[in-house]
Design a protein around this motif. Structure first.
Motif, mmCIF file in Angstrom:
data_model
loop_
_atom_site.group_PDB
_atom_site.id
_atom_site.type_symbol
_atom_site.label_atom_id
_atom_site.label_comp_id
_atom_site.label_asym_id
_atom_site.label_seq_id
_atom_site.Cartn_x
_atom_site.Cartn_y
_atom_site.Cartn_z
ATOM 1 N N UNK A 1 0.830 -1.210 0.000
ATOM 2 C CA UNK A 1 0.000 0.000 0.000
ATOM 3 C C UNK A 1 0.864 1.261 0.000
ATOM 4 N N UNK A 2 2.086 1.158 0.531
ATOM 5 C CA UNK A 2 2.972 2.327 0.601
ATOM 6 C C UNK A 2 3.285 2.882 -0.778
ATOM 7 N N UNK B 1 -7.377 2.844 -1.934
ATOM 8 C CA UNK B 1 -8.767 3.108 -1.563
ATOM 9 C C UNK B 1 -9.376 1.779 -1.131
ATOM 10 N N UNK B 2 -9.790 1.652 0.139
ATOM 11 C CA UNK B 2 -10.285 0.355 0.630
ATOM 12 C C UNK B 2 -11.403 -0.237 -0.217
ATOM 13 N N UNK C 1 -6.237 -4.333 -6.267
ATOM 14 C CA UNK C 1 -6.239 -4.386 -7.726
ATOM 15 C C UNK C 1 -6.821 -3.123 -8.353
ATOM 16 N N UNK C 2 -7.742 -2.450 -7.662
ATOM 17 C CA UNK C 2 -8.379 -1.282 -8.234
ATOM 18 C C UNK C 2 -7.702 0.028 -7.910
#
Length: 281
Positions: free
Chosen positions: A17-18, A23-24, A29-30
């Motif tokens: 994520x770093x 965006x949760x 993938x998105x």
């Protein structure tokens, strides 16, 4: 091992994520890849460097004031001749470890808060009250004091075990040679404890940037983020509260890398001093 795998090692995969504008709702993938933008923004954020500075200050205070206390307590407890008295004292100093930080902070508030026992006593006798719990200038010292009261007794367990493992014949030989209490401590007890002291110091350095998330979070609003913001709370407020998942993950990842470097460096120094450290060469 299963617990470590599920809650420590598998979550490490989320460090990706770093390098993302995560965006949760979109998931891994998105979400868009942003490369090193999160790290660049982090290094340009004055709040991040303030959190780093506060963390280092608290770390230094805890290493200087907190780390020696369990060693001294273990040595003092070892001198108590009566087994009943020793067990009683051990039970008393162990007890705070099992209390949550919510209870600890509440106790300190009742004692040193604005309407606490100390200030009520001062006001009753015509003196000015003391600003202890909400004073940013002494907040880091207050944190260290709370940590000592809560966990110093629990830390004596390992050092008492190290003292118990020392050959009693060494003490007998020292007494025959005329060594007093101080010389027995300096030439027998301390060298016997040194491998454990070095090991615990290395482990403490590895965890040194974790300076008490819950303890600080409970008191952060009382003194303000300028004095109380550390890396853990910075990650929490930027990631969980504000939704800056990428920057928060980058900060947490940097913290982990620095902690790893501290462990490796401290272990290398231990080898140079002739100790085994956490692992052998």
């Amino acid at each position: 091992m299963v617990v470590l795998l599920l809650f420590t090692y598998i979550p490490l995969l989320g460090s990706v994520i770093a390098w993302m504008d995560y965006v949760p709702f979109l998931g891994f993938t998105g979400s868009d890849w942003v490369g090193w933008d999160n790290f660049t923004a982090l290094f340009q954020d004055s709040a991040f460097w303030s959190a780093v500075w506060n963390t280092l200050q608290i770390t230094f205070l805890q290493l200087l004031l907190f780390f020696p206390v369990p060693i001294l307590l273990a040595v003092l407890l070892n001198t108590v001749a009566m087994p009943f008295a020793r067990r009683f004292v051990q039970s008393v100093i162990y007890l705070p470890h099992f209390l949550s930080w919510v209870v600890i902070i509440a106790l300190f508030q009742q004692i040193a808060g604005g309407a606490g026992v100390i200030n009520r006593f001062l006001i009753t006798h015509g003196a000015s009250p003391l600003d202890i719990m909400t004073n940013p200038q002494i907040f880091k010292l207050l944190l260290t004091t709370q940590a000592i009261w809560k966990d110093a007794g629990w830390g004596t367990i390992i050092f008492l075990a190290a003292i118990a493992a020392i050959d009693q014949g060494l003490y007998e030989s020292a007494v025959i040679d005329g060594a007093g209490a101080w010389n027995r401590f300096w030439h027998v007890t301390l060298p016997g404890m040194r491998p454990i002291i070095v090991l615990m110091l290395i482990l403490r350095l590895g965890d040194s940037l974790t300076v008490g998330f819950e303890q600080i979070l409970l008191q952060r609003d009382a003194v303000g983020p300028g004095a109380a913001e550390v890396l853990d709370t910075f990650v929490y407020y930027n990631g969980v509260i504000d939704g800056s998942w990428g920057a928060a993950t980058a900060a947490g990842l940097l913290k982990g890398v620095v902690s790893l470097f501290l462990v490796l460096a401290a272990n290398k120094l231990a080898h140079r001093l002739g100790e085994e450290g956490v692992y052998r060469r």
